[in-house]
Write a protein that holds these residues in place. Structure first.
Motif, PDB file in Angstrom:
ATOM      1  N   UNK A   1       0.856  -7.724   3.780  1.00 44.88           N
ATOM      2  CA  UNK A   1       0.465  -6.329   4.004  1.00 44.88           C
ATOM      3  C   UNK A   1      -0.079  -5.714   2.721  1.00 44.88           C
ATOM      4  N   UNK A   2       0.568  -6.020   1.604  1.00 48.69           N
ATOM      5  CA  UNK A   2       0.103  -5.480   0.322  1.00 48.69           C
ATOM      6  C   UNK A   2      -1.265  -6.051  -0.018  1.00 48.69           C
ATOM      7  N   UNK A   3      -1.468  -7.342   0.273  1.00 51.12           N
ATOM      8  CA  UNK A   3      -2.753  -7.964  -0.018  1.00 51.12           C
ATOM      9  C   UNK A   3      -3.887  -7.420   0.814  1.00 51.12           C
ATOM     10  N   UNK A   4      -3.571  -6.774   1.924  1.00 51.55           N
ATOM     11  CA  UNK A   4      -4.616  -6.209   2.776  1.00 51.55           C
ATOM     12  C   UNK A   4      -5.099  -4.849   2.296  1.00 51.55           C
ATOM     13  N   UNK A   5      -4.425  -4.271   1.293  1.00 50.24           N
ATOM     14  CA  UNK A   5      -4.825  -2.967   0.770  1.00 50.24           C
ATOM     15  C   UNK A   5      -6.150  -3.073   0.039  1.00 50.24           C
ATOM     16  N   UNK A   6      -7.000  -2.107   0.227  1.00 49.44           N
ATOM     17  CA  UNK A   6      -8.256  -2.018  -0.511  1.00 49.44           C
ATOM     18  C   UNK A   6      -8.085  -1.041  -1.667  1.00 49.44           C
TER      19      UNK A   6
END
Length: 220
Positions: A32-37
């Motif tokens: 989920x954190x890696x999906x942040x832009x």
């Protein structure tokens, strides 16, 4: 009965199970954190990410806990079935075959016919005390422990977003925390296995990072 309780306690506290659940919860949160832009993420987006990550790990923690209970009942029922079959088996060779099938192949081969026969006779001495398939209090404690491990693994990588206002810095700090946790997990597994701790930690950090990237690429 005391020996059975000690074996069950050891399984609940198995380092492999505990570390694996922490890694699983950590990877789920990191996806989920890696999906942040970094360019578009605002406070509302970050808050949504944190709530979603926690909710996902709560759900998977519950699923893992339930499956732990299912696995426990299945294993215990299988052991009970094998034990009852052994007690009813009058042929020594057939009884030895049952025991050999339940043991790891190398141990069964090392024991040989004499060792298997000794085990068979020892087990027949406890024919009046079969293993009950029902769940015990320790089983539910183990399931609750698994639920906590998966859930709590979320917080270390989410805390930076609570303390830091700049999303870019928070993501970098969160990634460093995740790498540190993966390294410690590999260190713990290598220590338990008797291998190189530095190598185990490094391999786990690299493997965990690759797994997280793969999960994200597959839409996880």
């Amino acid at each position: 009965m005391h020996d059975i309780k000690e074996q069950k306690r050891a399984r609940v506290l198995d380092p492999i199970d505990r570390v694996s659940e922490v890694i699983f919860g950590l990877l789920m949160a990191m996806t989920f954190i890696g999906s942040l832009s970094v360019a578009t993420a605002g406070q509302e987006t970050v808050r949504t990410m944190m709530v979603t990550a926690l909710g996902c790990n709560l759900a998977w923690g519950l699923a893992d806990a339930v499956m732990y209970l299912v696995r426990t009942v299945t294993d215990r029922t299988r052991n009970r079935t094998l034990f009852l079959r052994l007690c009813k088996e009058t042929n020594a060779a057939s009884g030895q075959a049952l025991i050999a099938g339940a043991l790891p192949p190398r141990i069964a081969a090392a024991a040989g016919n004499e060792g298997l026969e000794m085990i068979r006779r020892r087990m027949l001495e406890f024919s009046d005390a079969p293993i009950p398939p029902r769940l015990r209090l320790d089983d539910f404690k183990g399931a609750f422990g698994i639920f906590l491990l998966v859930t709590l693994a979320t917080f270390p990588v989410v805390v930076p977003f609570m303390l830091l206002h700049q999303v870019t810095v928070a993501i970098r700090v969160s990634n460093m925390v995740a790498l540190g946790m993966l390294f410690l997990a590999g260190w713990a597994l290598a220590r338990y296995a008797g291998g190189s701790r530095w190598r185990g930690g490094t391999v786990m950090a690299i493997t965990g990072t690759l797994l997280m990237l793969a999960i994200m690429a597959l839409g996880g």
